[in-house]
Scaffold this motif. Sequence first.
Motif, PDB file in Angstrom:
ATOM      1  N   ASN A 134     -11.066  -1.481  -5.436  1.00  0.00           N
ATOM      2  CA  ASN A 134      -9.623  -1.530  -5.622  1.00  0.00           C
ATOM      3  C   ASN A 134      -9.049  -0.128  -5.458  1.00  0.00           C
ATOM      4  O   ASN A 134      -9.547   0.836  -6.028  1.00  0.00           O
ATOM      5  CB  ASN A 134      -9.266  -2.057  -7.013  1.00  0.00           C
ATOM      6  CG  ASN A 134      -9.698  -3.498  -7.206  1.00  0.00           C
ATOM      7  OD1 ASN A 134      -9.739  -4.284  -6.261  1.00  0.00           O
ATOM      8  ND2 ASN A 134     -10.032  -3.856  -8.430  1.00  0.00           N
ATOM      9  N   VAL A 135      -7.981  -0.068  -4.672  1.00  0.00           N
ATOM     10  CA  VAL A 135      -7.343   1.213  -4.383  1.00  0.00           C
ATOM     11  C   VAL A 135      -5.865   1.092  -4.720  1.00  0.00           C
ATOM     12  O   VAL A 135      -5.238   0.069  -4.457  1.00  0.00           O
ATOM     13  CB  VAL A 135      -7.533   1.576  -2.885  1.00  0.00           C
ATOM     14  CG1 VAL A 135      -6.876   2.901  -2.560  1.00  0.00           C
ATOM     15  CG2 VAL A 135      -9.008   1.620  -2.528  1.00  0.00           C
ATOM     16  N   TYR A 136      -5.302   2.159  -5.305  1.00  0.00           N
ATOM     17  CA  TYR A 136      -3.904   2.143  -5.744  1.00  0.00           C
ATOM     18  C   TYR A 136      -3.149   3.333  -5.175  1.00  0.00           C
ATOM     19  O   TYR A 136      -3.726   4.401  -4.943  1.00  0.00           O
ATOM     20  CB  TYR A 136      -3.829   2.181  -7.275  1.00  0.00           C
ATOM     21  CG  TYR A 136      -4.662   1.099  -7.927  1.00  0.00           C
ATOM     22  CD1 TYR A 136      -4.160  -0.197  -8.106  1.00  0.00           C
ATOM     23  CD2 TYR A 136      -5.965   1.360  -8.346  1.00  0.00           C
ATOM     24  CE1 TYR A 136      -4.928  -1.179  -8.693  1.00  0.00           C
ATOM     25  CE2 TYR A 136      -6.740   0.378  -8.928  1.00  0.00           C
ATOM     26  CZ  TYR A 136      -6.223  -0.898  -9.098  1.00  0.00           C
ATOM     27  OH  TYR A 136      -6.995  -1.889  -9.668  1.00  0.00           O
ATOM     28  N   ASP A 137      -1.856   3.135  -5.010  1.00  0.00           N
ATOM     29  CA  ASP A 137      -0.976   4.214  -4.572  1.00  0.00           C
ATOM     30  C   ASP A 137      -0.887   5.234  -5.705  1.00  0.00           C
ATOM     31  O   ASP A 137      -0.564   4.863  -6.836  1.00  0.00           O
ATOM     32  CB  ASP A 137       0.408   3.648  -4.246  1.00  0.00           C
ATOM     33  CG  ASP A 137       1.345   4.701  -3.697  1.00  0.00           C
ATOM     34  OD1 ASP A 137       1.631   5.682  -4.427  1.00  0.00           O
ATOM     35  OD2 ASP A 137       1.807   4.552  -2.557  1.00  0.00           O
ATOM     36  N   PRO A 138      -1.151   6.512  -5.453  1.00  0.00           N
ATOM     37  CA  PRO A 138      -1.155   7.486  -6.538  1.00  0.00           C
ATOM     38  C   PRO A 138       0.233   7.767  -7.121  1.00  0.00           C
ATOM     39  O   PRO A 138       0.341   8.258  -8.247  1.00  0.00           O
ATOM     40  CB  PRO A 138      -1.736   8.753  -5.899  1.00  0.00           C
ATOM     41  CG  PRO A 138      -1.603   8.578  -4.445  1.00  0.00           C
ATOM     42  CD  PRO A 138      -1.582   7.110  -4.182  1.00  0.00           C
ATOM     43  N   ALA A 139       1.294   7.432  -6.382  1.00  0.00           N
ATOM     44  CA  ALA A 139       2.652   7.670  -6.883  1.00  0.00           C
ATOM     45  C   ALA A 139       3.168   6.506  -7.716  1.00  0.00           C
ATOM     46  O   ALA A 139       3.793   6.709  -8.761  1.00  0.00           O
ATOM     47  CB  ALA A 139       3.600   7.941  -5.717  1.00  0.00           C
ATOM     48  N   THR A 140       2.868   5.286  -7.281  1.00  0.00           N
ATOM     49  CA  THR A 140       3.436   4.111  -7.950  1.00  0.00           C
ATOM     50  C   THR A 140       2.427   3.330  -8.781  1.00  0.00           C
ATOM     51  O   THR A 140       2.813   2.566  -9.660  1.00  0.00           O
ATOM     52  CB  THR A 140       4.022   3.141  -6.906  1.00  0.00           C
ATOM     53  OG1 THR A 140       2.947   2.632  -6.090  1.00  0.00           O
ATOM     54  CG2 THR A 140       5.051   3.837  -6.024  1.00  0.00           C
ATOM     55  N   LYS A 179      -5.332  12.690   0.180  1.00  0.00           N
ATOM     56  CA  LYS A 179      -4.874  12.487  -1.212  1.00  0.00           C
ATOM     57  C   LYS A 179      -3.991  11.231  -1.281  1.00  0.00           C
ATOM     58  O   LYS A 179      -2.885  11.270  -1.809  1.00  0.00           O
ATOM     59  CB  LYS A 179      -4.054  13.687  -1.677  1.00  0.00           C
ATOM     60  CG  LYS A 179      -4.769  15.011  -1.653  1.00  0.00           C
ATOM     61  CD  LYS A 179      -3.824  16.104  -2.119  1.00  0.00           C
ATOM     62  CE  LYS A 179      -4.438  17.464  -2.018  1.00  0.00           C
ATOM     63  NZ  LYS A 179      -3.531  18.530  -2.454  1.00  0.00           N
ATOM     64  N   ASP A 180      -4.476  10.127  -0.752  1.00  0.00           N
ATOM     65  CA  ASP A 180      -3.615   8.949  -0.619  1.00  0.00           C
ATOM     66  C   ASP A 180      -4.052   7.764  -1.465  1.00  0.00           C
ATOM     67  O   ASP A 180      -3.617   6.643  -1.243  1.00  0.00           O
ATOM     68  CB  ASP A 180      -3.532   8.531   0.854  1.00  0.00           C
ATOM     69  CG  ASP A 180      -4.900   8.199   1.454  1.00  0.00           C
ATOM     70  OD1 ASP A 180      -5.932   8.394   0.770  1.00  0.00           O
ATOM     71  OD2 ASP A 180      -4.937   7.757   2.614  1.00  0.00           O
ATOM     72  N   GLN A 181      -4.903   7.976  -2.448  1.00  0.00           N
ATOM     73  CA  GLN A 181      -5.402   6.843  -3.227  1.00  0.00           C
ATOM     74  C   GLN A 181      -5.922   7.281  -4.581  1.00  0.00           C
ATOM     75  O   GLN A 181      -6.253   8.441  -4.784  1.00  0.00           O
ATOM     76  CB  GLN A 181      -6.524   6.131  -2.472  1.00  0.00           C
ATOM     77  CG  GLN A 181      -7.652   7.034  -1.983  1.00  0.00           C
ATOM     78  CD  GLN A 181      -8.599   7.541  -3.059  1.00  0.00           C
ATOM     79  OE1 GLN A 181      -8.870   6.830  -4.020  1.00  0.00           O
ATOM     80  NE2 GLN A 181      -9.070   8.761  -2.927  1.00  0.00           N
ATOM     81  N   VAL A 182      -5.936   6.329  -5.499  1.00  0.00           N
ATOM     82  CA  VAL A 182      -6.672   6.443  -6.759  1.00  0.00           C
ATOM     83  C   VAL A 182      -7.426   5.130  -6.937  1.00  0.00           C
ATOM     84  O   VAL A 182      -7.102   4.117  -6.313  1.00  0.00           O
ATOM     85  CB  VAL A 182      -5.737   6.724  -7.974  1.00  0.00           C
ATOM     86  CG1 VAL A 182      -5.088   8.093  -7.853  1.00  0.00           C
ATOM     87  CG2 VAL A 182      -4.696   5.631  -8.149  1.00  0.00           C
TER      88      VAL A 182
END
Length: 198
Positions: A134-140, A179-182
Amino acid sequence: MTTASTAPSTTAKPTTTTAKPTTTTAKPTTTTAKPTTTTAKPTTTTAKAAVVLTVSGPGGTEELSMADLKGMSAVSGYGGWKNQLGNITAPMAWKGVSVNALLDLVGGGGSARVVASDGYEATLSGAELSGQMNVYDPATGEAISSFSGSLRVIVAYAKNGSGLGGEGPLRIAFVSPEKDQVTDSDQWVKNVVSIKAR
């Protein structure tokens, strides 16, 4: 009358021959024995570096020091995490060794169990070891369904160019070149001491 003639008397002078004294001086013979020096080679016992990670699998067990890990091929990238409350730790620069490379040292494995120094354990599935998670947008914090980047799972020994402080000396990190994921925080195991292939 007979006259006795007196012949002049001849007195022979004594001949003196003085032989010059012969002086023979023997040169002194000096024999200097070279000193025999026996130097014992110092016995050097190099203390083995402290083991920071034990990796075990079907091919055996490897006990690795920090120097061993830093001597392996390094993987660098960016990663951060989202915890169960939705809080996000933004991506940071991480450096370490691929978990798959470590498993290869002990005969490989389809998955791995990671153990921390406090006894916490997490299992990394084969899909996670290949970068599928699972990957998430680091901003939202919103899920990214079509993440186009690549993720690698590493045992990190450096964060932002320094040691890990209270998170280490080692921890699991999921990194990407950008730097596009968390990712989910529950797999970011800190204070890792062992990895066991499964």
